[in-house]
Design a protein around this motif. Structure first.
Motif, short mmCIF file in Angstrom:
data_model
loop_
_atom_site.label_atom_id
_atom_site.label_comp_id
_atom_site.label_asym_id
_atom_site.label_seq_id
_atom_site.Cartn_x
_atom_site.Cartn_y
_atom_site.Cartn_z
N SER A 15 -10.11 3.36 0.00
CA SER A 15 -10.87 3.96 -0.78
C SER A 15 -11.70 2.57 -1.29
O SER A 15 -13.13 2.67 -1.40
CB SER A 15 -10.36 4.67 -1.82
N MET A 16 -10.99 1.63 -1.83
CA MET A 16 -11.51 0.37 -2.47
C MET A 16 -12.45 -0.38 -1.51
O MET A 16 -13.25 -1.12 -1.97
CB MET A 16 -10.33 -0.27 -3.10
N ALA A 17 -11.97 -0.45 -0.25
CA ALA A 17 -12.70 -1.24 0.57
C ALA A 17 -14.20 -0.62 0.76
O ALA A 17 -15.08 -1.74 0.78
CB ALA A 17 -12.08 -1.17 2.08
N HIS A 18 -14.29 0.60 0.54
CA HIS A 18 -15.84 1.08 0.58
C HIS A 18 -16.47 0.56 -0.64
O HIS A 18 -17.66 0.20 -0.78
CB HIS A 18 -15.57 2.67 0.66
N VAL A 19 -15.79 0.55 -1.89
CA VAL A 19 -16.43 0.32 -3.06
C VAL A 19 -16.70 -1.24 -3.28
O VAL A 19 -18.06 -1.57 -3.50
CB VAL A 19 -15.19 0.72 -4.19
N LYS A 48 -6.43 11.67 -4.44
CA LYS A 48 -7.54 11.28 -4.60
C LYS A 48 -7.43 9.91 -5.56
O LYS A 48 -6.33 9.84 -6.37
CB LYS A 48 -8.53 12.18 -5.62
N VAL A 49 -8.09 8.85 -5.28
CA VAL A 49 -7.91 7.57 -5.94
C VAL A 49 -9.34 7.77 -7.15
O VAL A 49 -10.19 7.90 -6.93
CB VAL A 49 -8.47 6.32 -5.10
N HIS A 50 -8.87 7.26 -8.21
CA HIS A 50 -9.86 7.40 -9.50
C HIS A 50 -10.19 5.92 -9.98
O HIS A 50 -9.25 4.93 -9.72
CB HIS A 50 -9.21 8.22 -10.58
N TYR A 51 -11.24 5.80 -10.35
CA TYR A 51 -11.95 4.59 -10.61
C TYR A 51 -12.25 4.77 -12.47
O TYR A 51 -12.81 5.58 -12.78
CB TYR A 51 -13.02 4.22 -9.97
N HIS A 52 -12.11 3.80 -13.06
CA HIS A 52 -12.40 3.74 -14.70
C HIS A 52 -13.09 2.42 -14.92
O HIS A 52 -12.32 1.26 -14.67
CB HIS A 52 -11.30 3.64 -15.39
N ILE A 53 -14.29 2.26 -15.45
CA ILE A 53 -14.85 1.06 -15.72
C ILE A 53 -14.54 0.66 -17.13
O ILE A 53 -14.69 1.54 -17.98
CB ILE A 53 -16.62 1.17 -15.56
N ILE A 54 -14.28 -0.68 -17.23
CA ILE A 54 -14.26 -1.20 -18.49
C ILE A 54 -15.37 -2.16 -18.63
O ILE A 54 -15.54 -3.12 -18.00
CB ILE A 54 -12.70 -2.24 -18.59
N LYS A 55 -16.21 -1.65 -19.70
CA LYS A 55 -17.58 -2.49 -19.78
C LYS A 55 -17.02 -3.67 -20.65
O LYS A 55 -17.76 -4.71 -20.22
CB LYS A 55 -18.40 -1.43 -20.58
N ASP A 89 -22.09 5.51 -9.55
CA ASP A 89 -22.36 6.27 -8.35
C ASP A 89 -21.58 5.82 -7.21
O ASP A 89 -21.07 6.89 -6.49
CB ASP A 89 -23.93 6.16 -8.09
N ILE A 90 -21.52 4.49 -7.27
CA ILE A 90 -20.61 4.13 -6.00
C ILE A 90 -19.12 4.50 -6.12
O ILE A 90 -18.55 5.13 -4.85
CB ILE A 90 -20.72 2.55 -5.70
N LEU A 91 -18.55 4.53 -7.25
CA LEU A 91 -17.18 4.98 -7.75
C LEU A 91 -17.01 6.49 -7.43
O LEU A 91 -16.33 6.74 -6.95
CB LEU A 91 -16.87 4.65 -8.88
N ASP A 92 -18.10 7.20 -8.00
CA ASP A 92 -18.05 8.78 -7.40
C ASP A 92 -18.11 9.16 -6.15
O ASP A 92 -17.41 10.08 -5.74
CB ASP A 92 -19.17 9.40 -8.25
N ARG A 93 -18.68 8.25 -5.33
CA ARG A 93 -18.76 8.74 -3.91
C ARG A 93 -17.74 8.19 -2.95
O ARG A 93 -17.76 8.34 -1.78
CB ARG A 93 -20.15 8.22 -3.34
N ALA A 94 -16.77 7.24 -3.69
CA ALA A 94 -15.91 6.59 -2.98
C ALA A 94 -14.96 7.58 -2.02
O ALA A 94 -14.58 8.61 -2.56
CB ALA A 94 -15.09 5.67 -3.71
N PRO A 95 -15.07 7.45 -0.71
CA PRO A 95 -14.05 8.12 0.07
C PRO A 95 -12.69 8.22 -0.16
O PRO A 95 -12.09 7.21 -0.71
CB PRO A 95 -14.41 7.98 1.57
#
Length: 266
Positions: free
Chosen positions: A94-98, A45-52, A32-38
């Motif tokens: 963007s990442m600073a907010h994350v 747009k900066v994109h985020y991908h989680i590697i579990k 949810d944090i990644l989806d809302r990152a400004p």
């Protein structure tokens, strides 16, 4: 925004993680944090991908390094962007907010830099077309729970007098520069400098010599995005009105980045 501002002085980088995976509810909160990152720029747009499977990824991605050592973590976030003008600053912003939002959840993070073949990444997550990996965020629970938050002597940062190259600074604006002073930077290089002119704060990056420039310039542009984010978070937490403008502000041995023009309260 107040919670993010509070976490500026409560967040530290973690390199020693407990390798137990986070529960699904925690991973959903991270998503949810990644989806809302400004984003800093419209259309970039900066994109985020989680590697579990961070454990398996750590073993294969031998090129991932922190400031001092390779980082192993239960999970990673791959941060990607199109490589167009300003993308590094956009990623940092963007990442600073994350990382501050994740810190507010009690999740430890460490910013790491990609030295791994893209094909390895794509075995764990699908990247968008034309997007390139810019950096990674290692995350999870710290090995020592007491290491999540910094001790009093954690921040090894330059004093304000070293990063303000022109002033004076109005007392009511000092907290903005105190916030950015605590920002993380690659190898703790702290490349930001500030020229202050009344209600305008000009953000600049230190120009490096030839040898250092080849290694640090790209990373320091990410750092400048982080710095700008910390300043904006600080101002928004106090309800301050401002705008970002481009001006011609030359200064010896400095690269001008952007100007924050603060709207004075009447």
């Amino acid at each position: 925004m107040e919670a993010l501002y509070d976490n500026i002085s409560r967040r530290k980088s973690t390199r020693n993680f407990n390798m137990d995976i986070l529960d699904e509810a925690s991973l959903l909160r991270v998503s949810d944090i990644l989806d809302r990152a400004p984003n800093l720029f419209e259309g970039l747009k900066v994109h985020y991908h989680i590697i579990k499977d961070g454990s398996g990824f750590s073993e294969k991605a031998t090129g991932i390094i922190g400031a001092y050592t390779k980082v192993k973590a239960p999970h990673f976030i791959v941060v990607t962007s199109k490589t167009q003008s300003g993308f590094r600053q956009a990623v940092g912003y963007s990442m600073a907010h994350v990382i501050l939002s994740m810190n507010d959840l009690g999740i430890a993070t460490c910013i790491t830099y990609p030295g791994v073949d893209k094909t390895v990444i794509e075995k764990y997550t699908q990247l968008e077309e034309e997007h390139e990996p810019v950096l990674f965020i290692a995350f999870g629970n710290p090995e020592n729970p007491l290491e999540l938050y910094p001790k009093a002597d954690y921040y090894k940062r330059r004093p304000l007098k070293d990063i303000i190259i022109q002033g004076p600074v109005k007392r009511k604006y000092k907290f903005i520069l105190e916030a950015v002073r605590l920002a993380p930077s690659s190898f703790n290089t702290q490349p930001w400098r500030f020229s202050v002119d009344g209600n305008r704060i000009h953000l600049m990056r230190v120009k490096l010599g030839f040898i250092k420039s080849k290694f640090f310039t790209s990373l320091n542009k990410i750092d400048m995005g982080i710095a700008l984010a910390y300043m904006i978070i600080a101002m928004k937490s106090k309800g301050m009105k401002f705008k970002l403008v481009k001006q011609s502000v030359p200064h010896e041995n400095m690269e001008y980045m952007i100007t924050i023009e603060i709207q004075e309260q009447k």
